[in-house]
Scaffold this motif. Structure first.
Motif, PDB file in Angstrom:
ATOM      1  N   UNK A  44       0.919  -1.785   0.090  1.00  0.00           N
ATOM      2  CA  UNK A  44      -0.002   0.311   0.117  1.00  0.00           C
ATOM      3  C   UNK A  44       0.677   1.253   0.172  1.00  0.00           C
ATOM      4  N   UNK A  45       1.952   1.603   0.417  1.00  0.00           N
ATOM      5  CA  UNK A  45       3.057   2.078   0.216  1.00  0.00           C
ATOM      6  C   UNK A  45       3.276   3.359   1.553  1.00  0.00           C
ATOM      7  N   UNK A  46       2.526   2.201   2.680  1.00  0.00           N
ATOM      8  CA  UNK A  46       2.377   2.982   4.063  1.00  0.00           C
ATOM      9  C   UNK A  46       3.849   2.665   4.675  1.00  0.00           C
ATOM     10  N   UNK A  47       4.232   2.166   4.921  1.00  0.00           N
ATOM     11  CA  UNK A  47       6.133   1.647   4.512  1.00  0.00           C
ATOM     12  C   UNK A  47       6.781   1.795   3.130  1.00  0.00           C
ATOM     13  N   UNK A  48       7.843   2.753   2.894  1.00  0.00           N
ATOM     14  CA  UNK A  48       8.635   2.966   2.306  1.00  0.00           C
ATOM     15  C   UNK A  48       9.723   2.173   2.336  1.00  0.00           C
ATOM     16  N   UNK A  49       9.873   2.155   3.722  1.00  0.00           N
ATOM     17  CA  UNK A  49      11.456   1.384   3.133  1.00  0.00           C
ATOM     18  C   UNK A  49      11.599   0.422   4.126  1.00  0.00           C
ATOM     19  N   UNK A  50      11.607  -0.919   4.347  1.00  0.00           N
ATOM     20  CA  UNK A  50      11.957  -1.919   5.270  1.00  0.00           C
ATOM     21  C   UNK A  50      13.222  -2.637   6.089  1.00  0.00           C
ATOM     22  N   UNK A  51      12.390  -2.908   7.037  1.00  0.00           N
ATOM     23  CA  UNK A  51      13.990  -2.352   8.130  1.00  0.00           C
ATOM     24  C   UNK A  51      14.624  -3.630   7.944  1.00  0.00           C
ATOM     25  N   UNK A  52      16.146  -3.371   8.015  1.00  0.00           N
ATOM     26  CA  UNK A  52      17.579  -4.583   6.870  1.00  0.00           C
ATOM     27  C   UNK A  52      16.841  -5.913   7.222  1.00  0.00           C
ATOM     28  N   UNK A  53      16.326  -6.152   7.873  1.00  0.00           N
ATOM     29  CA  UNK A  53      16.390  -7.958   8.228  1.00  0.00           C
ATOM     30  C   UNK A  53      14.985  -8.057   7.214  1.00  0.00           C
ATOM     31  N   UNK A  54      14.288  -7.608   7.267  1.00  0.00           N
ATOM     32  CA  UNK A  54      13.145  -7.803   6.058  1.00  0.00           C
ATOM     33  C   UNK A  54      14.032  -7.546   4.689  1.00  0.00           C
ATOM     34  N   UNK A  55      14.783  -6.916   4.190  1.00  0.00           N
ATOM     35  CA  UNK A  55      15.110  -6.409   3.542  1.00  0.00           C
ATOM     36  C   UNK A  55      16.129  -7.427   2.794  1.00  0.00           C
ATOM     37  N   UNK A  56      17.299  -7.951   4.226  1.00  0.00           N
ATOM     38  CA  UNK A  56      17.600  -9.174   3.841  1.00  0.00           C
ATOM     39  C   UNK A  56      16.654 -10.341   3.285  1.00  0.00           C
ATOM     40  N   UNK A  57      15.627 -11.026   4.267  1.00  0.00           N
ATOM     41  CA  UNK A  57      14.828 -11.974   4.114  1.00  0.00           C
ATOM     42  C   UNK A  57      14.304 -11.412   2.259  1.00  0.00           C
ATOM     43  N   UNK A  58      13.640 -10.063   2.110  1.00  0.00           N
ATOM     44  CA  UNK A  58      12.782  -9.375   0.993  1.00  0.00           C
ATOM     45  C   UNK A  58      14.236 -10.346  -0.549  1.00  0.00           C
ATOM     46  N   UNK A  59      15.022  -9.708  -0.626  1.00  0.00           N
ATOM     47  CA  UNK A  59      16.110 -10.335  -1.541  1.00  0.00           C
ATOM     48  C   UNK A  59      16.125 -12.065  -2.134  1.00  0.00           C
ATOM     49  N   UNK A  60      16.494 -12.283  -0.188  1.00  0.00           N
ATOM     50  CA  UNK A  60      16.441 -13.816  -0.416  1.00  0.00           C
ATOM     51  C   UNK A  60      15.455 -14.908  -1.294  1.00  0.00           C
ATOM     52  N   UNK A  61      13.940 -13.913  -1.147  1.00  0.00           N
ATOM     53  CA  UNK A  61      12.349 -15.250  -1.306  1.00  0.00           C
ATOM     54  C   UNK A  61      12.756 -14.602  -3.127  1.00  0.00           C
ATOM     55  N   UNK A  62      12.798 -12.795  -2.777  1.00  0.00           N
ATOM     56  CA  UNK A  62      12.491 -12.544  -4.424  1.00  0.00           C
ATOM     57  C   UNK A  62      13.616 -12.906  -5.285  1.00  0.00           C
ATOM     58  N   UNK A  63      14.913 -13.631  -5.135  1.00  0.00           N
ATOM     59  CA  UNK A  63      15.790 -13.445  -5.796  1.00  0.00           C
ATOM     60  C   UNK A  63      16.298 -11.777  -6.305  1.00  0.00           C
ATOM     61  N   UNK A  64      15.550 -10.731  -5.859  1.00  0.00           N
ATOM     62  CA  UNK A  64      15.400  -9.330  -6.872  1.00  0.00           C
ATOM     63  C   UNK A  64      16.629  -8.323  -5.366  1.00  0.00           C
ATOM     64  N   UNK A  65      17.148  -7.973  -6.441  1.00  0.00           N
ATOM     65  CA  UNK A  65      18.047  -6.662  -4.770  1.00  0.00           C
ATOM     66  C   UNK A  65      16.571  -6.320  -4.834  1.00  0.00           C
ATOM     67  N   UNK A  66      16.802  -5.264  -3.260  1.00  0.00           N
ATOM     68  CA  UNK A  66      15.743  -4.647  -2.651  1.00  0.00           C
ATOM     69  C   UNK A  66      15.431  -3.401  -3.939  1.00  0.00           C
ATOM     70  N   UNK A  67      16.798  -2.730  -4.283  1.00  0.00           N
ATOM     71  CA  UNK A  67      15.952  -1.814  -5.029  1.00  0.00           C
ATOM     72  C   UNK A  67      15.240  -1.955  -6.674  1.00  0.00           C
ATOM     73  N   UNK A  68      14.264  -2.750  -6.277  1.00  0.00           N
ATOM     74  CA  UNK A  68      13.713  -3.280  -8.113  1.00  0.00           C
ATOM     75  C   UNK A  68      12.410  -3.288  -6.901  1.00  0.00           C
ATOM     76  N   UNK A  69      12.624  -3.397  -6.133  1.00  0.00           N
ATOM     77  CA  UNK A  69      11.230  -3.865  -5.463  1.00  0.00           C
ATOM     78  C   UNK A  69      10.602  -3.029  -4.770  1.00  0.00           C
ATOM     79  N   UNK A  70      10.754  -1.828  -5.323  1.00  0.00           N
ATOM     80  CA  UNK A  70       9.679  -0.163  -4.966  1.00  0.00           C
ATOM     81  C   UNK A  70       9.661   0.649  -4.296  1.00  0.00           C
ATOM     82  N   UNK A  71      10.648   0.028  -2.762  1.00  0.00           N
ATOM     83  CA  UNK A  71      10.706   0.742  -2.206  1.00  0.00           C
ATOM     84  C   UNK A  71      11.505   2.426  -2.237  1.00  0.00           C
TER      85      UNK A  71
END
Length: 255
Positions: A44-71
């Motif tokens: 929804x865009x309510x949180x525009x930057x994930x915490x580092x722990x979540x960012x690392x998990x997002x990269x691991x699950x999606x296989x995409x760098x955090x910069x490409x996930x729309x934050x």
């Protein structure tokens, strides 16, 4: 009012995941606090930057760098604590401005944070098609992200009509793991999903990994063949991924 994060939603849907599925995968990837509600707030865009722990998990699950996930902004590495948990998700510029790096913890560079193998690679494997009675080559441009000894590999969607995922573990000069490929419903294989194991040896230059895959065929036989990962570019920026989001050139006869 913040704009919805369409990129994250598109990646999630491309992985055929519900918001619950993504939250569960994030928890399995080392982010125990991830929930469906958190995924909803990201999208929804309510949180525009994930915490580092979540960012690392997002990269691991999606296989995409955090910069490409729309934050909207880079993950503030300054919020990573000694135990790696980081702070809360950042919800405002004011909160981001309060992040202070402890003097005893030097800020890591992008290369250190991502690992030496992170970047764009060319994945190339050979297989025998019993239905077509011939050998074929499967190629994808992939995004490889390194998290310590773990390597996650995900294909760029425009590089092939099939989606490729590889999860590897690095042990010195050897990488071992599993692969899966979801073929297109319009392809010869009519949307079939294939999976198996893979083991590769890292070239001394660190710019090529070569080995073999193993997997099951439709006749309940075990198949195998060569598989290479060939380094292309160290950048995983949106522009770089866009330039590789196309089918690779056909290999020459001596490749």
């Amino acid at each position: 009012m913040s704009a919805p994060n369409a990129a994250l939603k598109a990646v999630r849907m491309g992985l055929l995941m519900s918001q619950d599925d993504l939250a569960r995968a994030l928890r399995d990837a080392g982010a125990p606090g991830a929930s469906k509600r958190l995924v909803q707030r990201w999208e929804a865009g309510d949180i525009q930057t994930p915490r580092p722990l979540h960012a690392r998990a997002l990269e691991k699950v999606t296989g995409a760098p955090i910069e490409a996930l729309g934050f909207a902004t880079p993950v503030p590495l300054a919020r990573i604590s000694d135990d790696g948990r980081g702070g809360h998700d950042v919800e405002s510029p004011e909160a981001r401005s309060q992040a202070i790096l402890p003097r005893s913890v030097p800020e890591p560079s992008t290369a250190q944070a991502r690992g030496a193998f992170s970047g764009i690679w060319l994945s190339r494997y050979e297989y025998f098609s019993s239905g077509r009675d011939g050998r074929y080559v499967g190629q994808h441009y992939v995004v490889l992200l390194q998290h310590g000894d773990a390597l996650t590999v995900r294909s760029l969607p425009g590089s092939s009509d099939s989606a490729l995922s590889i999860d590897l573990q690095l042990d010195g000069g050897v990488v071992t793991g599993t692969w899966s490929e979801q073929t297109s419903p319009e392809s010869y294989y009519s949307g079939a999903r294939y999976h198996g194991a893979i083991q590769l040896l890292v070239d001394p230059t660190g710019r090529r990994m070569a080995g073999k895959w193993i997997g099951f065929g439709k006749e309940f036989d075990v198949n195998t063949g060569p598989w290479d990962l060939i380094f292309q570019d160290a950048s995983t920026s949106r522009a770089t991924m866009g330039s590789f989001n196309q089918p690779p050139p056909e290999p020459s006869p001596d490749q």
